[in-house]
Design a protein around this motif. Structure first.
Motif, mmCIF file in Angstrom:
data_model
loop_
_atom_site.group_PDB
_atom_site.id
_atom_site.type_symbol
_atom_site.label_atom_id
_atom_site.label_comp_id
_atom_site.label_asym_id
_atom_site.label_seq_id
_atom_site.Cartn_x
_atom_site.Cartn_y
_atom_site.Cartn_z
ATOM 1 N N ARG A 42 0.850 -1.205 0.000
ATOM 2 C CA ARG A 42 0.000 0.000 0.000
ATOM 3 C C ARG A 42 0.886 1.256 0.000
ATOM 4 O O ARG A 42 0.590 2.239 -0.682
ATOM 5 C CB ARG A 42 -0.919 -0.026 1.218
ATOM 6 C CG ARG A 42 -1.756 1.213 1.393
ATOM 7 C CD ARG A 42 -2.534 1.176 2.662
ATOM 8 N NE ARG A 42 -1.600 1.015 3.772
ATOM 9 C CZ ARG A 42 -1.946 0.964 5.050
ATOM 10 N NH1 ARG A 42 -3.197 1.036 5.383
ATOM 11 N NH2 ARG A 42 -1.048 0.845 5.992
ATOM 12 N N HIS A 43 1.972 1.221 0.766
ATOM 13 C CA HIS A 43 2.886 2.365 0.781
ATOM 14 C C HIS A 43 3.487 2.600 -0.601
ATOM 15 O O HIS A 43 3.686 3.745 -1.010
ATOM 16 C CB HIS A 43 3.994 2.163 1.820
ATOM 17 C CG HIS A 43 3.527 2.368 3.220
ATOM 18 N ND1 HIS A 43 4.092 1.723 4.286
ATOM 19 C CD2 HIS A 43 2.543 3.147 3.740
ATOM 20 C CE1 HIS A 43 3.485 2.093 5.398
ATOM 21 N NE2 HIS A 43 2.538 2.955 5.090
ATOM 22 N N GLY A 44 3.793 1.526 -1.303
ATOM 23 C CA GLY A 44 4.307 1.666 -2.667
ATOM 24 C C GLY A 44 3.308 2.363 -3.575
ATOM 25 O O GLY A 44 3.673 3.210 -4.394
ATOM 26 N N GLU A 45 2.027 2.019 -3.417
ATOM 27 C CA GLU A 45 0.974 2.672 -4.210
ATOM 28 C C GLU A 45 0.898 4.160 -3.871
ATOM 29 O O GLU A 45 0.749 5.004 -4.756
ATOM 30 C CB GLU A 45 -0.373 1.990 -3.940
ATOM 31 C CG GLU A 45 -0.420 0.551 -4.409
ATOM 32 C CD GLU A 45 -1.576 -0.247 -3.824
ATOM 33 O OE1 GLU A 45 -2.422 0.351 -3.097
ATOM 34 O OE2 GLU A 45 -1.635 -1.461 -4.079
ATOM 35 N N TRP A 46 0.995 4.474 -2.584
ATOM 36 C CA TRP A 46 0.942 5.872 -2.175
ATOM 37 C C TRP A 46 2.159 6.640 -2.688
ATOM 38 O O TRP A 46 2.042 7.800 -3.099
ATOM 39 C CB TRP A 46 0.858 5.979 -0.658
ATOM 40 C CG TRP A 46 -0.420 5.467 -0.072
ATOM 41 C CD1 TRP A 46 -1.569 5.143 -0.748
ATOM 42 C CD2 TRP A 46 -0.677 5.233 1.298
ATOM 43 N NE1 TRP A 46 -2.526 4.716 0.138
ATOM 44 C CE2 TRP A 46 -2.006 4.764 1.402
ATOM 45 C CE3 TRP A 46 0.078 5.357 2.452
ATOM 46 C CZ2 TRP A 46 -2.592 4.421 2.619
ATOM 47 C CZ3 TRP A 46 -0.508 5.026 3.665
ATOM 48 C CH2 TRP A 46 -1.826 4.567 3.752
ATOM 49 N N ASN A 67 17.250 1.660 -1.789
ATOM 50 C CA ASN A 67 17.025 1.311 -3.197
ATOM 51 C C ASN A 67 17.221 -0.179 -3.449
ATOM 52 O O ASN A 67 16.486 -0.787 -4.213
ATOM 53 C CB ASN A 67 17.966 2.108 -4.108
ATOM 54 C CG ASN A 67 17.441 3.493 -4.375
ATOM 55 O OD1 ASN A 67 16.243 3.704 -4.504
ATOM 56 N ND2 ASN A 67 18.341 4.456 -4.456
ATOM 57 N N GLU A 68 18.218 -0.747 -2.818
ATOM 58 C CA GLU A 68 18.549 -2.144 -3.067
ATOM 59 C C GLU A 68 17.578 -3.114 -2.401
ATOM 60 O O GLU A 68 17.234 -4.146 -2.985
ATOM 61 C CB GLU A 68 19.971 -2.431 -2.574
ATOM 62 C CG GLU A 68 21.027 -1.648 -3.315
ATOM 63 C CD GLU A 68 22.362 -1.585 -2.586
ATOM 64 O OE1 GLU A 68 22.538 -2.309 -1.577
ATOM 65 O OE2 GLU A 68 23.222 -0.806 -3.022
ATOM 66 N N LEU A 69 17.139 -2.808 -1.190
ATOM 67 C CA LEU A 69 16.355 -3.760 -0.407
ATOM 68 C C LEU A 69 14.877 -3.397 -0.264
ATOM 69 O O LEU A 69 14.019 -4.275 -0.291
ATOM 70 C CB LEU A 69 16.965 -3.901 0.995
ATOM 71 C CG LEU A 69 18.432 -4.341 1.050
ATOM 72 C CD1 LEU A 69 18.944 -4.291 2.477
ATOM 73 C CD2 LEU A 69 18.603 -5.720 0.451
ATOM 74 N N ILE A 70 14.575 -2.120 -0.085
ATOM 75 C CA ILE A 70 13.211 -1.713 0.246
ATOM 76 C C ILE A 70 12.395 -1.348 -0.995
ATOM 77 O O ILE A 70 11.258 -1.800 -1.146
ATOM 78 C CB ILE A 70 13.231 -0.564 1.279
ATOM 79 C CG1 ILE A 70 13.813 -1.126 2.583
ATOM 80 C CG2 ILE A 70 11.856 0.029 1.492
ATOM 81 C CD1 ILE A 70 14.182 -0.136 3.614
ATOM 82 N N ALA A 71 12.964 -0.569 -1.898
ATOM 83 C CA ALA A 71 12.228 -0.140 -3.096
ATOM 84 C C ALA A 71 11.641 -1.320 -3.880
ATOM 85 O O ALA A 71 10.460 -1.270 -4.251
ATOM 86 C CB ALA A 71 13.122 0.723 -3.980
ATOM 87 N N VAL A 76 8.592 0.327 -6.060
ATOM 88 C CA VAL A 76 8.928 1.689 -6.499
ATOM 89 C C VAL A 76 10.288 1.667 -7.188
ATOM 90 O O VAL A 76 11.124 0.807 -6.905
ATOM 91 C CB VAL A 76 8.929 2.702 -5.322
ATOM 92 C CG1 VAL A 76 7.561 2.780 -4.685
ATOM 93 C CG2 VAL A 76 9.970 2.369 -4.300
ATOM 94 N N PRO A 77 10.525 2.600 -8.101
ATOM 95 C CA PRO A 77 11.827 2.648 -8.778
ATOM 96 C C PRO A 77 12.914 3.139 -7.822
ATOM 97 O O PRO A 77 12.635 3.604 -6.719
ATOM 98 C CB PRO A 77 11.590 3.667 -9.899
ATOM 99 C CG PRO A 77 10.509 4.555 -9.366
ATOM 100 C CD PRO A 77 9.631 3.665 -8.526
ATOM 101 N N ARG A 78 14.140 3.044 -8.280
ATOM 102 C CA ARG A 78 15.256 3.615 -7.517
ATOM 103 C C ARG A 78 15.001 5.108 -7.347
ATOM 104 O O ARG A 78 14.522 5.775 -8.258
ATOM 105 C CB ARG A 78 16.577 3.394 -8.244
ATOM 106 C CG ARG A 78 16.981 1.938 -8.346
ATOM 107 C CD ARG A 78 18.311 1.781 -9.056
ATOM 108 N NE ARG A 78 19.422 2.258 -8.239
ATOM 109 C CZ ARG A 78 19.994 1.567 -7.256
ATOM 110 N NH1 ARG A 78 19.562 0.375 -6.957
ATOM 111 N NH2 ARG A 78 21.009 2.078 -6.579
#
Length: 171
Positions: A42-46, A67-71, A76-78
């Motif tokens: 959901r956070h990615g959508e937001w 960027n490496e682990l969470i994105a 989400v993109p880098r």
């Protein structure tokens, strides 16, 4: 004249990785860099919604690991990364009060990165004084988040409804 989107400085722990995920079924536990991290798609959508208005940047001690682990887990993109770990005070940096050394540690790196651009900062740790002072400025929106619950829809709505604007801008 082209418009420059405001920056959105985003923390991870306490914001995207809350201490008490609510509702828990929307979060998944991941073991990342030796830590249990709660994340919600959901956070990615937001963040995708926010990226239509802002240039989203990581402002977290995870730095490039965000960027490496969470994105990828959020879809989400880098994103650009503000270097906050090991930042050394530079001439012209704002003074941080002794009792704000921890909560205000990101302030100078964020101001340097912004270079005068309007920005919003979403974090669970920021000095109350900076939050109060930002209320008087249209070019900054400091949005403290309760670390227990992290980023919620009302935070996203506020960011979308009131993006920071250059000081000279009038609505």
């Amino acid at each position: 004249m082209p418009t420059v989107r405001p920056l959105l400085f985003l923390d991870v722990d306490g914001v995207l990785n809350p201490a008490q995920a609510v509702p828990i079924e929307e979060f998944e536990t991941h073991r990342l860099a030796g830590y249990d991290v709660l994340l919600s798609t959901r956070h990615g959508e937001w963040l995708a919604e926010l990226a239509e208005v802002y240039e989203v940047c990581w402002a977290t001690t995870w730095e490039e690991q965000a960027n490496e682990l969470i994105a990828p887990l959020l879809g989400v993109p880098r994103l650009p990364v503000v270097r906050v770990v090991g930042y050394r005070h530079q001439p012209g940096d704002p003074r941080i009060r002794l009792m704000e050394l921890f909560s205000g540690a990101k302030w100078a790196p964020l101001l340097r990165y912004a270079e005068g651009r309007p920005f919003a900062w979403v974090d669970d740790v920021m000095p109350d004084r900076l939050v109060r002072n930002s209320l008087l400025r249209r070019d900054r929106l400091l949005l403290p988040v309760d670390a227990r619950f992290g980023l919620r829809r009302h935070h996203v709505d506020l960011l979308l409804d009131r993006p920071p604007r250059p000081r000279w801008w009038r609505r």
